[in-house]
Scaffold this active site. Structure first.
Site, short mmCIF file in Angstrom:
data_model
loop_
_atom_site.label_atom_id
_atom_site.label_comp_id
_atom_site.label_asym_id
_atom_site.label_seq_id
_atom_site.Cartn_x
_atom_site.Cartn_y
_atom_site.Cartn_z
N GLU A 60 0.81 -1.22 0.00
CA GLU A 60 0.00 0.00 0.00
C GLU A 60 0.84 1.27 0.00
OE1 GLU A 60 -0.52 -2.65 1.83
OE2 GLU A 60 -2.51 -3.34 1.21
N HIS A 129 -9.48 -5.65 10.41
CA HIS A 129 -10.21 -5.41 9.16
C HIS A 129 -11.51 -4.66 9.40
CE1 HIS A 129 -7.45 -8.64 7.97
NE2 HIS A 129 -7.59 -8.20 6.73
#
Length: 327
Positions: A60, A129
């Site tokens: 990322e 998450h």
């Protein structure tokens, strides 16, 4: 005439039209709709623009750097960072590089990159998450922050984001991709900094973000059956932020509930509440109520998870209590 469309379908329409209008628009990351049942919709992007849909590695920070650098060089990349929790891995690139590029170049550089992620409590995602980093990013000047809640908004907001000369972060809640709403036929961009009154009311103002807009609308139907007319406001963007629409509503109703699916401390709900207290304290007939997650990690257990997050029931209870408040 408006017609029904899912959030995911309107999302893809916005990317398709943006890529059609401007060959400098590229998609970095081929799964902006996640791995769920809506994922297949992105295949049209790859089919129409095979040379402008890129599959980066799972890195990322590097992907965010590529997006910022490409934008500084004149491209208009739409960079998907997958899950909200993964945005932290790109924090330096977004907050220190993309956000500051224009200022630190003395105005010589523009950074028209759009970042996107799926945030929120998705169901058994556990702590790693289930993050929603939009409130954290609000503390980093230089990035426009967009939080669509419906298909009727996401198309126009994405078109505006991609056309913007500034870095923009779009947060989509993982649970709203399949929700349908009326989409206007005009396909017009939606200007940033303009909140939308999803339902007018006279008794209590409910300001809700993302999936909480849906909870608030459900709560407003329940409240209406009791004679309480709730006004539901969706800010749509945090940067820029439409203070005036919210203040005008609170001036009419005298009561404010704010719903935001993040931990309460330093949440968007906290900042909105502070703004109303600073600029509209005399309007209030009752204390402001914040409906958020508690300041605790989200458990894996679905039953425990549901007990912690905002819901229509919690919003209705808070609204009802404010309308009964006698001070």
């Amino acid at each position: 005439m408006p017609h029904q469309k899912t959030y995911a379908a309107a999302f893809v329409d916005a990317l398709l039209d943006s890529m059609s209008d401007d060959r400098m628009v590229t998609l970095i990351g081929s799964a902006p709709l996640g791995l769920g049942p809506e994922r297949h919709l992105t295949e049209e992007l790859r089919h129409q623009y095979p040379d402008r849909v890129l599959d980066p590695p799972t890195a990322e920070g590097g992907v965010a750097s590529v997006g910022a650098g490409a934008a500084m060089a004149g491209a208009r990349p739409f960079v998907d960072l997958l899950t909200g929790s993964f945005v932290y891995l790109a924090w330096t690139q977004i907050v220190n590089e993309a956000a500051n590029g224009h200022y630190m170049s003395g105005g010589k550089l523009q950074v028209p990159v759009t970042y996107h992620c799926l945030e929120g409590v998705r169901g058994a995602g556990a702590p790693q998450h289930s993050q929603s980093p939009h409130a954290m990013l609000w503390n980093a000047p230089g990035v426009e922050i967009v939080i669509p809640s419906m298909a009727s908004d996401v198309y126009g907001l994405i078109r505006t984001a991609i056309a913007s000369p500034n870095p923009t972060m779009i947060f989509s809640h993982a649970k709203i991709l399949g929700i349908e709403s009326d989409v206007p036929p005009s396909r017009a961009p939606i200007p940033f900094g303009k909140a939308d009154i999803k339902r007018p009311g006279r008794d209590v103002t409910i300001v809700a973000l993302s999936i909480c807009v849906h909870h608030a609308l459900e709560a407003s139907v329940e409240l209406a059956e009791e004679g309480i007319e709730a006004e539901v406001i969706d800010p749509r963007t945090l940067v820029p932020f439409d203070e005036e629409t919210i203040l005008a509503s609170v001036k009419r109703t005298g009561r404010l509930v704010i719903a935001d699916e993040v931990p309460q401390r330093a949440s968007a709900a906290s900042e909105i509440a502070a703004t109303v207290v600073e600029r509209g304290f005399d309007y209030l007939k009752a204390p402001i109520s914040r409906i958020t997650r508690p300041d605790t990690p989200i458990p894996f257990s679905p039953a425990l998870e549901q007990s912690l997050i905002p819901s229509a029931r919690k919003i209705a209870e808070a609204s009802r209590a404010l309308c009964m408040y006698r001070g």
